[in-house]
Structure formats: structure tokens, C-alpha cells
Write a protein that holds these residues in place. Structure first.
Motif, mmCIF file in Angstrom:
data_model
loop_
_atom_site.group_PDB
_atom_site.id
_atom_site.type_symbol
_atom_site.label_atom_id
_atom_site.label_comp_id
_atom_site.label_asym_id
_atom_site.label_seq_id
_atom_site.Cartn_x
_atom_site.Cartn_y
_atom_site.Cartn_z
ATOM 1 N N GLY A 176 38.245 32.745 31.468
ATOM 2 C CA GLY A 176 39.134 31.677 31.029
ATOM 3 C C GLY A 176 39.893 30.991 32.143
ATOM 4 N N GLY A 177 39.324 30.972 33.353
ATOM 5 C CA GLY A 177 39.999 30.323 34.472
ATOM 6 C C GLY A 177 41.079 31.165 35.125
ATOM 7 N N HIS A 178 41.153 32.447 34.789
ATOM 8 C CA HIS A 178 42.144 33.361 35.364
ATOM 9 C C HIS A 178 41.426 34.556 35.977
ATOM 10 C CE1 HIS A 178 45.777 31.515 33.467
ATOM 11 N NE2 HIS A 178 44.858 31.094 32.602
ATOM 12 N N CYS A 179 42.058 35.141 36.996
ATOM 13 C CA CYS A 179 41.483 36.305 37.677
ATOM 14 C C CYS A 179 42.532 37.400 37.833
ATOM 15 C CB CYS A 179 40.957 35.929 39.065
ATOM 16 S SG CYS A 179 39.651 34.703 39.072
ATOM 17 N N TRP A 180 42.070 38.636 37.781
ATOM 18 C CA TRP A 180 42.903 39.802 38.019
ATOM 19 C C TRP A 180 42.126 40.762 38.916
ATOM 20 C CZ3 TRP A 180 42.002 37.373 33.519
ATOM 21 C CH2 TRP A 180 43.097 36.913 32.754
ATOM 22 N N VAL A 181 42.845 41.610 39.623
ATOM 23 C CA VAL A 181 42.199 42.664 40.381
ATOM 24 C C VAL A 181 42.852 43.985 39.987
ATOM 25 C CG1 VAL A 181 43.740 42.378 42.389
ATOM 26 C CG2 VAL A 181 41.472 43.411 42.675
ATOM 27 N N ALA A 182 42.024 44.955 39.628
ATOM 28 C CA ALA A 182 42.489 46.273 39.200
ATOM 29 C C ALA A 182 41.992 47.315 40.192
ATOM 30 C CB ALA A 182 41.976 46.587 37.798
ATOM 31 N N ARG A 183 42.913 48.109 40.705
ATOM 32 C CA ARG A 183 42.575 49.168 41.662
ATOM 33 C C ARG A 183 42.840 50.515 41.023
ATOM 34 N NH1 ARG A 183 42.292 47.138 46.926
ATOM 35 N NH2 ARG A 183 42.906 44.925 47.066
ATOM 36 N N ALA A 184 41.871 51.416 41.139
ATOM 37 C CA ALA A 184 42.031 52.758 40.576
ATOM 38 C C ALA A 184 41.471 53.784 41.535
ATOM 39 C CB ALA A 184 41.312 52.862 39.225
ATOM 40 N N GLY A 185 42.126 54.929 41.589
ATOM 41 C CA GLY A 185 41.673 56.009 42.446
ATOM 42 C C GLY A 185 42.636 57.170 42.380
ATOM 43 N N PRO A 186 42.445 58.183 43.187
ATOM 44 C CA PRO A 186 43.327 59.351 43.154
ATOM 45 C C PRO A 186 44.766 59.040 43.546
ATOM 46 C CG PRO A 186 41.257 59.846 44.282
ATOM 47 C CD PRO A 186 41.300 58.365 44.094
ATOM 48 N N VAL A 187 44.974 57.957 44.309
ATOM 49 C CA VAL A 187 46.305 57.663 44.836
ATOM 50 C C VAL A 187 47.010 56.542 44.068
ATOM 51 C CG1 VAL A 187 47.611 56.904 46.869
ATOM 52 C CG2 VAL A 187 45.645 58.441 47.131
ATOM 53 N N GLU A 188 46.289 55.496 43.669
ATOM 54 C CA GLU A 188 46.942 54.348 43.046
ATOM 55 C C GLU A 188 46.188 53.856 41.822
ATOM 56 O OE1 GLU A 188 47.030 50.862 45.481
ATOM 57 O OE2 GLU A 188 44.883 50.922 45.913
ATOM 58 N N THR A 189 46.954 53.299 40.883
ATOM 59 C CA THR A 189 46.395 52.637 39.713
ATOM 60 C C THR A 189 47.221 51.379 39.508
ATOM 61 O OG1 THR A 189 45.817 54.785 38.745
ATOM 62 C CG2 THR A 189 45.767 52.869 37.279
ATOM 63 N N THR A 190 46.681 50.228 39.883
ATOM 64 C CA THR A 190 47.428 48.982 39.819
ATOM 65 C C THR A 190 46.545 47.869 39.270
ATOM 66 O OG1 THR A 190 46.814 48.275 42.068
ATOM 67 C CG2 THR A 190 48.805 49.642 41.835
ATOM 68 N N ALA A 191 47.178 46.826 38.780
ATOM 69 C CA ALA A 191 46.462 45.619 38.353
ATOM 70 C C ALA A 191 47.414 44.442 38.467
ATOM 71 C CB ALA A 191 45.954 45.755 36.923
ATOM 72 N N ARG A 192 46.890 43.316 38.896
ATOM 73 C CA ARG A 192 47.714 42.123 39.028
ATOM 74 C C ARG A 192 46.832 40.885 38.990
ATOM 75 N NH1 ARG A 192 47.021 40.360 44.200
ATOM 76 N NH2 ARG A 192 46.312 41.909 45.720
ATOM 77 N N ARG A 193 47.482 39.759 38.710
ATOM 78 C CA ARG A 193 46.783 38.489 38.771
ATOM 79 C C ARG A 193 46.446 38.167 40.225
ATOM 80 N NH1 ARG A 193 51.543 35.826 35.054
ATOM 81 N NH2 ARG A 193 51.327 37.318 33.323
ATOM 82 N N CYS A 194 45.340 37.479 40.435
ATOM 83 C CA CYS A 194 44.923 37.186 41.805
ATOM 84 C C CYS A 194 44.186 35.849 41.865
ATOM 85 C CB CYS A 194 44.038 38.315 42.350
ATOM 86 S SG CYS A 194 42.392 38.390 41.620
ATOM 87 N N SER A 195 43.843 35.431 43.061
ATOM 88 C CA SER A 195 43.097 34.200 43.277
ATOM 89 C C SER A 195 41.597 34.463 43.150
ATOM 90 C CB SER A 195 43.385 33.650 44.677
ATOM 91 O OG SER A 195 42.843 34.529 45.661
ATOM 92 N N PRO A 196 40.799 33.433 42.859
ATOM 93 C CA PRO A 196 39.343 33.622 42.824
ATOM 94 C C PRO A 196 38.787 34.175 44.124
ATOM 95 C CG PRO A 196 39.944 31.527 41.824
ATOM 96 C CD PRO A 196 41.187 32.077 42.445
ATOM 97 N N ALA A 197 39.372 33.788 45.267
ATOM 98 C CA ALA A 197 38.886 34.280 46.560
ATOM 99 C C ALA A 197 39.102 35.780 46.679
ATOM 100 C CB ALA A 197 39.593 33.549 47.693
#
Length: 254
Positions: A183-204
Motif C-alpha cells: 500500500g505504498g508503505h514500508c516497514w523493517v522488522a528485526r528479530a534474533g536472540p538479542v533484539e526484536t524491533t519493527a519500524r516504518r522505513c524508506s523503500p531504499a
């Protein structure tokens, strides 16, 4: 701000009642004891009861100013589950309508301590369970508009993935970065033993992830909630990282 909805809260408030009516319409199409495949162990009647209970729990947060210790979790003697849901809906929407969405309120998410949190949370809670009941009744899904679905994707990632999982002390077994693009929006989600995060991001930035999940907004929204099969979305890149994201969301939203 991470807690800010992507659509107007007036739309979200209206969606609570609209989605509740669709849920009840679907529930009337089958016996209340009909199983709900997307909620293993639950029946249609139990899903309706659950939504009515959640409305009362949300109202308890608003009225008591903190996590409620008690609320009416089941219909009263002689009360139908439909009436139980409707009564809870009426009381909750009435209180939400009295307050500006930006007004401070008790919630369980530090990023959004406002009445708007509950407008958003209850709108998506009702929509997801409406889909559950439609599936159980063998009905075609009613429309989920693109902007509502995009907001639901944002909530699933920012609230459930990035907040609820760390709150539960849960994380991935391997490091993986997954981008979600819809829908024209991007997010990046990081998961692993140390961190679990998600946030809006740029297409690049999304293009640099280990994997990218994309698709129609409603499909991505329901996939994140476990209401669509893997083939409902397109996956490019590390499929194991995507599988971990999906599995972690099942733990966060169960």
C-alpha cells in the motif's frame, strides 16, 4: 511517532461498530457451536463472547485508569452472546466518543497512552475476529479497505511484534531482517536472540533487508495475523527469516 495510527481515529471508531455488525451477521449464519478453524478450540459463539469480553476489558482500562482486575467476562443468565457483545460495544463506543483521541488514557502500550489507542486496538480486534467468523461460516470475506489494512499492518508490527514479544521475553533463534511492503508503505522488522524491533522505513532501506514480504494490503494484514496462508503474500529472499517473523507473531497474538 510509533504509536500514531495511519488513518483518522474517527474512521477507526466507526469501524468498531461496522465490523461488529459484520461479525454478528456472519455468526447468525451458522450454529454457535460451529468450530472456528483460525481459532483452534473455539466455536463461533466463543469468538462472539470473547469480543464482547474484550470490549468490557478496554472500557475497564478507561474507567479505572489502569489494568482492570475484574469485568463481566460472560453473558448474564438468560442473555444471548449477541446481546452481550452489543451491550459491551454500546458502552465502549459511547465512552470513546466522549473523548478526543489524543486525550491521555491508560493503555498497555507506552508508545500510545491515549483514547486513540483503544479506537485503533478495538477496530482491528473486531475486524480480525470478523474474518474468523466469516471463515467459520463459509462466507466470502467482507471488504477490508486498503488504508484500514495498512494501518492494521502497522499495528501488528509496532504493537504486537515490537512491543508484545519483548514484553513476554520472546525473541528469534537467529538474526533476521524482514521488510514488509504494501500500500505504498514500508516497514523493517528485526528479530534474533538479542533484539526484536519493527519500524516504518524508506523503500531504499526495505530493499536492503534479508527478505521482503509484499502483497495487497488486506492480504498482508491478514497474513501477519495468521488468517491467510503463506501463498497469500509474495516473498523474496530469506524464507527462513520470513518464517521466523510469522511464527513470532503467532506467539505475540495468541
Amino acid at each position: 511517532m510509533p504509536g500514531r495510527a495511519l488513518i483518522d481515529h474517527g474512521r477507526l471508531l466507526a469501524a468498531i461498530g461496522y465490523e461488529a455488525e459484520l461479525l454478528l451477521e456472519a455468526a447468525r449464519a451458522v450454529p454457535p457451536e460451529s468450530p472456528v478453524p483460525t481459532c483452534p478450540g473455539w466455536t463461533v459463539g466463543e469468538v462472539v463472547r470473547h469480543v464482547g469480553s474484550v470490549y468490557r476489558a478496554a472500557l475497564g482500562w478507561l474507567v479505572e485508569g489502569g489494568r482492570p482486575s475484574r469485568w463481566q467476562r460472560d453473558p448474564a443468565r438468560g442473555q444471548t452472546v449477541e446481546s452481550y457483545l452489543r451491550d459491551g460495544l454500546t458502552d465502549l463506543v459511547e465512552v470513546l466518543s466522549w473523548h478526543d483521541p489524543a486525550e491521555p488514557a491508560a493503555t498497555w502500550w507506552p508508545a500510545d497512552r491515549s483514547y486513540g489507542f483503544w479506537c485503533r486496538r478495538m477496530a482491528h480486534e473486531t475486524a480480525v475476529h470478523r474474518v474468523d467468523v466469516e471463515d467459520a461460516a463459509g462466507l466470502e470475506h467482507s471488504e477490508i479497505t486498503d488504508d484500514f489494512a495498512v494501518d492494521g499492518v502497522d499495528e501488528a508490527l509496532s504493537l504486537w511484534f515490537a512491543h508484545k514479544l519483548p514484553m513476554l521475553g520472546l525473541g528469534g533463534t537467529r538474526q533476521g531482517v524482514v521488510a514488509i511492503n504494501t500500500g505504498g508503505h514500508c516497514w523493517v522488522a528485526r528479530a534474533g536472540p538479542v533484539e526484536t524491533t519493527a519500524r516504518r522505513c524508506s523503500p531504499a532501506e526495505a530493499a536492503g533487508a534479508d527478505a521482503v514480504v509484499s502483497g495487497h494490503p488486506a492480504a498482508v494484514y491478514l497474513w501477519l495475523w495468521g488468517r491467510q496462508p503463506p501463498g497469500a503474500v509474495a516473498v523474496e529472499g530469506d524464507e527462513d527469516a520470513v518464517g521466523q517473523l510469522w511464527a513470532l507473531l503467532r506467539l505475540a497474538t495468541r
